[in-house]
Each structure stands twice: as structure tokens, then as C-alpha cells.
Scaffold this motif. Structure first.
Motif, PDB file in Angstrom:
ATOM      1  N   MET A 163       0.836  -1.198   0.000  1.00 32.64           N
ATOM      2  CA  MET A 163       0.000   0.000   0.000  1.00 32.64           C
ATOM      3  C   MET A 163       0.878   1.259   0.000  1.00 32.64           C
ATOM      4  O   MET A 163       1.682   1.461   0.907  1.00 32.64           O
ATOM      5  N   ALA A 164       0.716   2.079  -1.023  1.00 29.45           N
ATOM      6  CA  ALA A 164       1.443   3.351  -1.084  1.00 29.45           C
ATOM      7  C   ALA A 164       0.938   4.271   0.015  1.00 29.45           C
ATOM      8  O   ALA A 164      -0.244   4.271   0.357  1.00 29.45           O
ATOM      9  N   VAL A 165       1.855   5.055   0.554  1.00 28.70           N
ATOM     10  CA  VAL A 165       1.522   6.028   1.594  1.00 28.70           C
ATOM     11  C   VAL A 165       1.938   7.396   1.074  1.00 28.70           C
ATOM     12  O   VAL A 165       3.076   7.590   0.646  1.00 28.70           O
ATOM     13  N   SER A 166       1.015   8.345   1.094  1.00 24.72           N
ATOM     14  CA  SER A 166       1.316   9.692   0.628  1.00 24.72           C
ATOM     15  C   SER A 166       2.052  10.468   1.723  1.00 24.72           C
ATOM     16  O   SER A 166       2.051  10.090   2.900  1.00 24.72           O
ATOM     17  N   ARG A 167       2.658  11.547   1.329  1.00 26.04           N
ATOM     18  CA  ARG A 167       3.325  12.424   2.298  1.00 26.04           C
ATOM     19  C   ARG A 167       2.323  12.926   3.327  1.00 26.04           C
ATOM     20  O   ARG A 167       2.612  12.958   4.532  1.00 26.04           O
ATOM     21  N   ALA A 168       1.142  13.312   2.888  1.00 27.71           N
ATOM     22  CA  ALA A 168       0.117  13.810   3.817  1.00 27.71           C
ATOM     23  C   ALA A 168      -0.273  12.727   4.824  1.00 27.71           C
ATOM     24  O   ALA A 168      -0.467  13.023   6.014  1.00 27.71           O
ATOM     25  N   GLU A 169      -0.362  11.488   4.377  1.00 21.31           N
ATOM     26  CA  GLU A 169      -0.692  10.386   5.295  1.00 21.31           C
ATOM     27  C   GLU A 169       0.437  10.149   6.297  1.00 21.31           C
ATOM     28  O   GLU A 169       0.184   9.888   7.481  1.00 21.31           O
ATOM     29  N   ALA A 170       1.680  10.221   5.831  1.00 23.57           N
ATOM     30  CA  ALA A 170       2.826  10.055   6.731  1.00 23.57           C
ATOM     31  C   ALA A 170       2.839  11.164   7.778  1.00 23.57           C
ATOM     32  O   ALA A 170       3.070  10.910   8.967  1.00 23.57           O
ATOM     33  N   ASP A 171       2.573  12.392   7.358  1.00 19.85           N
ATOM     34  CA  ASP A 171       2.540  13.524   8.283  1.00 19.85           C
ATOM     35  C   ASP A 171       1.386  13.389   9.277  1.00 19.85           C
ATOM     36  O   ASP A 171       1.534  13.672  10.467  1.00 19.85           O
ATOM     37  N   PRO A 194       0.258  17.533  23.883  1.00 18.82           N
ATOM     38  CA  PRO A 194      -0.889  18.444  23.861  1.00 18.82           C
ATOM     39  C   PRO A 194      -1.211  18.807  22.409  1.00 18.82           C
ATOM     40  O   PRO A 194      -0.323  18.789  21.548  1.00 18.82           O
ATOM     41  N   ALA A 195      -2.456  19.134  22.150  1.00 18.45           N
ATOM     42  CA  ALA A 195      -2.876  19.436  20.776  1.00 18.45           C
ATOM     43  C   ALA A 195      -2.015  20.528  20.151  1.00 18.45           C
ATOM     44  O   ALA A 195      -1.639  20.432  18.986  1.00 18.45           O
ATOM     45  N   TRP A 196      -1.654  21.572  20.915  1.00 19.93           N
ATOM     46  CA  TRP A 196      -0.868  22.673  20.345  1.00 19.93           C
ATOM     47  C   TRP A 196       0.503  22.191  19.900  1.00 19.93           C
ATOM     48  O   TRP A 196       1.004  22.615  18.864  1.00 19.93           O
ATOM     49  N   ARG A 197       1.115  21.292  20.702  1.00 20.22           N
ATOM     50  CA  ARG A 197       2.449  20.804  20.358  1.00 20.22           C
ATOM     51  C   ARG A 197       2.391  19.860  19.153  1.00 20.22           C
ATOM     52  O   ARG A 197       3.209  19.950  18.244  1.00 20.22           O
ATOM     53  N   ALA A 198       1.418  18.968  19.136  1.00 19.08           N
ATOM     54  CA  ALA A 198       1.264  18.046  17.999  1.00 19.08           C
ATOM     55  C   ALA A 198       0.990  18.835  16.722  1.00 19.08           C
ATOM     56  O   ALA A 198       1.535  18.524  15.662  1.00 19.08           O
ATOM     57  N   TRP A 199       0.153  19.875  16.821  1.00 15.73           N
ATOM     58  CA  TRP A 199      -0.152  20.695  15.651  1.00 15.73           C
ATOM     59  C   TRP A 199       1.095  21.458  15.193  1.00 15.73           C
ATOM     60  O   TRP A 199       1.353  21.559  13.994  1.00 15.73           O
ATOM     61  N   THR A 200       1.866  21.997  16.141  1.00 19.60           N
ATOM     62  CA  THR A 200       3.097  22.727  15.795  1.00 19.60           C
ATOM     63  C   THR A 200       4.073  21.808  15.076  1.00 19.60           C
ATOM     64  O   THR A 200       4.666  22.183  14.057  1.00 19.60           O
ATOM     65  N   MET A 201       4.231  20.598  15.597  1.00 18.51           N
ATOM     66  CA  MET A 201       5.128  19.635  14.954  1.00 18.51           C
ATOM     67  C   MET A 201       4.610  19.262  13.569  1.00 18.51           C
ATOM     68  O   MET A 201       5.378  19.197  12.607  1.00 18.51           O
ATOM     69  N   TRP A 202       3.294  19.027  13.455  1.00 22.82           N
ATOM     70  CA  TRP A 202       2.699  18.680  12.168  1.00 22.82           C
ATOM     71  C   TRP A 202       2.907  19.824  11.169  1.00 22.82           C
ATOM     72  O   TRP A 202       3.271  19.576  10.007  1.00 22.82           O
ATOM     73  N   THR A 203       2.704  21.059  11.602  1.00 26.82           N
ATOM     74  CA  THR A 203       2.890  22.214  10.720  1.00 26.82           C
ATOM     75  C   THR A 203       4.335  22.306  10.235  1.00 26.82           C
ATOM     76  O   THR A 203       4.588  22.522   9.045  1.00 26.82           O
ATOM     77  N   ALA A 204       5.281  22.121  11.142  1.00 27.43           N
ATOM     78  CA  ALA A 204       6.700  22.160  10.759  1.00 27.43           C
ATOM     79  C   ALA A 204       7.031  21.052   9.762  1.00 27.43           C
ATOM     80  O   ALA A 204       7.781  21.273   8.795  1.00 27.43           O
ATOM     81  N   ILE A 205       6.452  19.879   9.967  1.00 21.64           N
ATOM     82  CA  ILE A 205       6.661  18.759   9.046  1.00 21.64           C
ATOM     83  C   ILE A 205       6.087  19.087   7.673  1.00 21.64           C
ATOM     84  O   ILE A 205       6.708  18.798   6.645  1.00 21.64           O
ATOM     85  N   ARG A 206       4.904  19.680   7.647  1.00 22.36           N
ATOM     86  CA  ARG A 206       4.274  20.020   6.358  1.00 22.36           C
ATOM     87  C   ARG A 206       5.114  21.051   5.611  1.00 22.36           C
ATOM     88  O   ARG A 206       5.261  20.983   4.397  1.00 22.36           O
ATOM     89  N   GLY A 220       8.534  21.836   6.201  1.00 21.93           N
ATOM     90  CA  GLY A 220       9.900  21.416   5.943  1.00 21.93           C
ATOM     91  C   GLY A 220      10.068  20.061   5.288  1.00 21.93           C
ATOM     92  O   GLY A 220      11.132  19.742   4.776  1.00 21.93           O
ATOM     93  N   GLY A 221       9.007  19.256   5.288  1.00 23.14           N
ATOM     94  CA  GLY A 221       9.128  17.888   4.788  1.00 23.14           C
ATOM     95  C   GLY A 221       9.122  17.713   3.285  1.00 23.14           C
ATOM     96  O   GLY A 221       9.555  16.680   2.768  1.00 23.14           O
ATOM     97  N   ALA A 222       8.672  18.719   2.552  1.00 27.91           N
ATOM     98  CA  ALA A 222       8.560  18.586   1.092  1.00 27.91           C
ATOM     99  C   ALA A 222       9.898  18.265   0.449  1.00 27.91           C
ATOM    100  O   ALA A 222       9.987  17.390  -0.423  1.00 27.91           O
ATOM    101  N   ALA A 223      10.949  18.944   0.878  1.00 28.94           N
ATOM    102  CA  ALA A 223      12.257  18.720   0.269  1.00 28.94           C
ATOM    103  C   ALA A 223      12.770  17.315   0.543  1.00 28.94           C
ATOM    104  O   ALA A 223      13.387  16.688  -0.317  1.00 28.94           O
ATOM    105  N   ILE A 224      12.477  16.794   1.740  1.00 29.44           N
ATOM    106  CA  ILE A 224      12.926  15.445   2.087  1.00 29.44           C
ATOM    107  C   ILE A 224      12.109  14.409   1.333  1.00 29.44           C
ATOM    108  O   ILE A 224      12.646  13.424   0.832  1.00 29.44           O
TER     109      ILE A 224
END
Length: 122
Positions: A81-89, A102-114, A116-120
Motif C-alpha cells: 500500500m502506497a503512503v502519501s506524504r500527507a498520510e505520513a505527516d 498536547p494538541a498545540w504541540r502536535a499541531w506545531t510539529m505537524w505544521t513544521a513537518i508540512r 519542511g518535509g517537502a524537500a525530504i
């Protein structure tokens, strides 16, 4: 339908200044992706956080989320099963919240991944 759960514990061996290797298979169940098995020997750097932000977002915080995310980014699939970048994030967010972030920390990490993660991913 799968639920979010750790099926095995995360067992790591320290390698060097920034990376660890799994000492045993790490198996989790994701609500969206089902079972994910990260194999023994897989190498992770946990969360790739700039040093200036370590006081707010330490790289090793929510290590389970980081290991799953690193694995999905490196493999791009679970079994056949292929996994998209959005699914991995989204999996990082899911396991960070499951791990007590906490929701704020998980969201902050998710935002940073979205952001900064494109190049990787590419």
C-alpha cells in the motif's frame, strides 16, 4: 477498523550524536493506515528540529511518532500500500497525540513537518 495502539515497545540502540537504530521490530496500529511494522535495524534521527527550537520541541520527544514518520518517509509504502506524504505527516500527528502531546504541540510539529518535509519527501 484499526485503532491507535503500540503493539510492541520502542527499543533503541544509540549510534552516534544524532541517530539511533531499532534493536527490535517496532509495531503499531494506526487508525488510518492499519498495522505498521518498522524493522529491527531501522535508523532514525527522531524529529528533525532546528537546535534553536529544542527547548520547545526536543527532537526525541514523542519518539514513537518520529520513528513511524521517518519510516513512512523513507519507504513511501506499507507492504504493497502506497503512503502519501500527507498520510505520513498525519501519522506523526496521530502518534504524537497518542503519546500524550498536547494538541498545540502536535499541531506545531505537524505544521513544521508540512512546511519542511517537502524537500525530504521529494
Amino acid at each position: 477498523m484499526a485503532t491507535t495502539v503500540l503493539i510492541t515497545q520502542l527499543v533503541l540502540l544509540y549510534r552516534d550524536g544524532r541517530t539511533w537504530a531499532l534493536a527490535a521490530d517496532f509495531i503499531v496500529s494506526s487508525t488510518k493506515l492499519g498495522y505498521i511494522r518498522v524493522p529491527q535495524g531501522f535508523v532514525t534521527d527522531f524529529n528533525s528540529v532546528p537546535r534553536a527550537l529544542w527547548s520547545i520541541l526536543p527532537p526525541e520527544c514523542y519518539g514513537e511518532a518520529a520513528v513511524v514518520h521517518d519510516f513512512l518517509y523513507q519507504q513511501g509504502h506499507i507492504g504493497h500500500m502506497a503512503v502519501s506524504r500527507a498520510e505520513a505527516d498525519a501519522a506523526h500527528y496521530e502518534f504524537a497525540r497518542f503519546g500524550g502531546a498536547p494538541a498545540w504541540r502536535a499541531w506545531t510539529m505537524w505544521t513544521a513537518i508540512r512546511v519542511g518535509g517537502a524537500a525530504i519527501w521529494n
